[in-house]
Design a protein around this motif. Structure first.
Motif, PDB file in Angstrom:
ATOM      1  N   GLU A 183     -10.957  17.097 -14.516  1.00 50.93           N
ATOM      2  CA  GLU A 183      -9.719  16.642 -14.315  1.00 50.93           C
ATOM      3  C   GLU A 183      -9.086  16.741 -13.015  1.00 50.93           C
ATOM      4  O   GLU A 183      -7.968  16.282 -12.673  1.00 50.93           O
ATOM      5  CB  GLU A 183      -8.797  17.797 -15.146  1.00 50.93           C
ATOM      6  N   VAL A 184      -9.613  17.596 -12.135  1.00 52.22           N
ATOM      7  CA  VAL A 184      -9.238  17.857 -10.641  1.00 52.22           C
ATOM      8  C   VAL A 184      -9.703  16.368  -9.842  1.00 52.22           C
ATOM      9  O   VAL A 184      -8.879  15.761  -9.285  1.00 52.22           O
ATOM     10  CB  VAL A 184      -9.648  18.827 -10.091  1.00 52.22           C
ATOM     11  N   SER A 185     -10.977  16.008 -10.376  1.00 58.44           N
ATOM     12  CA  SER A 185     -11.329  14.899  -9.668  1.00 58.44           C
ATOM     13  C   SER A 185     -10.575  13.372  -9.940  1.00 58.44           C
ATOM     14  O   SER A 185     -10.088  12.519  -9.165  1.00 58.44           O
ATOM     15  CB  SER A 185     -12.863  14.164 -10.064  1.00 58.44           C
ATOM     16  N   LEU A 186     -10.229  13.485 -11.195  1.00 60.04           N
ATOM     17  CA  LEU A 186      -9.109  12.334 -11.603  1.00 60.04           C
ATOM     18  C   LEU A 186      -7.860  12.378 -10.988  1.00 60.04           C
ATOM     19  O   LEU A 186      -7.305  11.581 -10.457  1.00 60.04           O
ATOM     20  CB  LEU A 186      -9.001  12.427 -13.321  1.00 60.04           C
ATOM     21  N   ALA A 187      -7.031  13.701 -10.652  1.00 59.70           N
ATOM     22  CA  ALA A 187      -5.930  14.159 -10.340  1.00 59.70           C
ATOM     23  C   ALA A 187      -6.048  13.430  -8.563  1.00 59.70           C
ATOM     24  O   ALA A 187      -5.152  12.972  -8.055  1.00 59.70           O
ATOM     25  CB  ALA A 187      -5.637  15.423 -10.195  1.00 59.70           C
TER      26      ALA A 187
END
Length: 295
Positions: A183-187
């Motif tokens: 989810e951090v990579s997507l953010a």
């Protein structure tokens, strides 16, 4: 969190690498710098360190990257763990640049190895390296100074950089995504999309997700808390979800990959800027297009 002693790295590879490293020289370098004082030059009060970053060990280093030991040892170790060699792997990202960048942002820049290569490849571009660790930025600045390269180093979170919309032609990240939850990579990709001008390019260099899925033992080589989540995911899918088009990956010596995408060119309200120099000591105080659009 204690360092795991049963990893392939700790049991087999680390002793070999240590034979190749000048540990006495590294200690002399570490002792030559007041890391807290130098780190304070970069620390920003508005930067919140996320728990996924501060609560984990990375590469077997207690405290992860929020220690000066990580900044001192990162380069000597990395040069031996990226086949066929570190420069070749990082050069693959530089070679994948298709735009003519006037402003480049290197996210999670660490000790600045890729950042320096980008500046050498595009000497007229304004290059900014951003990282959560002030200690890494101290090391990066030292390397740039010794290389005679003018690069801006900034303390910040790649998920929320505080730069204004559409201020970069190129956004890059090297060996960052395998160290972040999905989810951090997507953010980070969503933030990259916001930061890019229309037609701008994003490039991500990291481990080859297909290879990591096929060879499970590779995930055990180092102490990487998020590498299995990274291997199970898809940078390409996340780029598409963030809005990028023309998304493609290329293998880099089988064990790494470079994935790129382009921010679609809009037919209306295309923003333009003109290049202006940036002062690292007062970035937002300037009328620089790095922090605002000039029509």
């Amino acid at each position: 969190m204690a360092v795991r002693q049963d990893t392939i790295w700790e049991r087999f590879l680390s002793p070999v690498v240590r034979l190749l490293i000048d540990e006495d020289g590294l200690q002399r370098y570490a002792d030559s710098i007041d890391w807290e004082k130098e780190g304070d030059r970069f620390r920003r009060d508005d930067v919140i360190i996320p728990s996924y970053y501060s609560s984990q060990n990375f590469h077997g280093i207690t405290g992860g990257y929020l220690t000066y030991n990580a900044a001192v040892t990162y380069d000597p170790i990395t040069q031996y763990v990226l086949p066929p060699n570190e420069t070749t792997v990082r050069q693959a990202l530089v070679d994948a640049v298709k735009v003519k960048p006037r402003r480049i942002l290197d996210l999670g820049c660490g000790t600045g190895s890729t950042t320096l290569m980008l500046k050498r490849a595009f000497p007229e571009a304004e290059v900014i390296g951003l990282d959560l660790s002030p200690y890494m930025l101290v090391r990066a600045e030292d390397k740039a100074r010794n290389a005679g390269l003018e690069i801006v180093w900034r303390h910040g979170n790649a998920e929320k950089t505080s730069f204004r919309d559409a201020t970069f032609d190129l956004v890059t990240a090297s060996l960052l995504f395998h160290e972040t939850p999905n989810e951090v990579s997507l953010a980070i990709l969503q933030e990259s999309f916001r930061l890019l001008v229309t037609g701008g390019q994003v490039l991500i260099l990291d481990g080859n997700q297909k290879t990591l899925r096929q060879l499970e033992w590779l995930n055990d080589v180092f102490e990487e808390p998020y590498i299995r989540e990274y291997a199970a995911g898809s940078i390409e899918a996340n780029m598409g979800a963030a809005g990028f088009e023309a998304v493609r990956s290329q293998d880099v010596w089988w064990i790494n990959q470079v994935t790129g995408g382009v921010k679609p060119i809009a037919t209306e309200n295309v923003r333009r800027y003109t290049p202006t120099s940036v002062d690292n000591n007062d970035l937002e105080g300037l009328g620089s297009p790095a922090f605002g659009i000039i029509a």
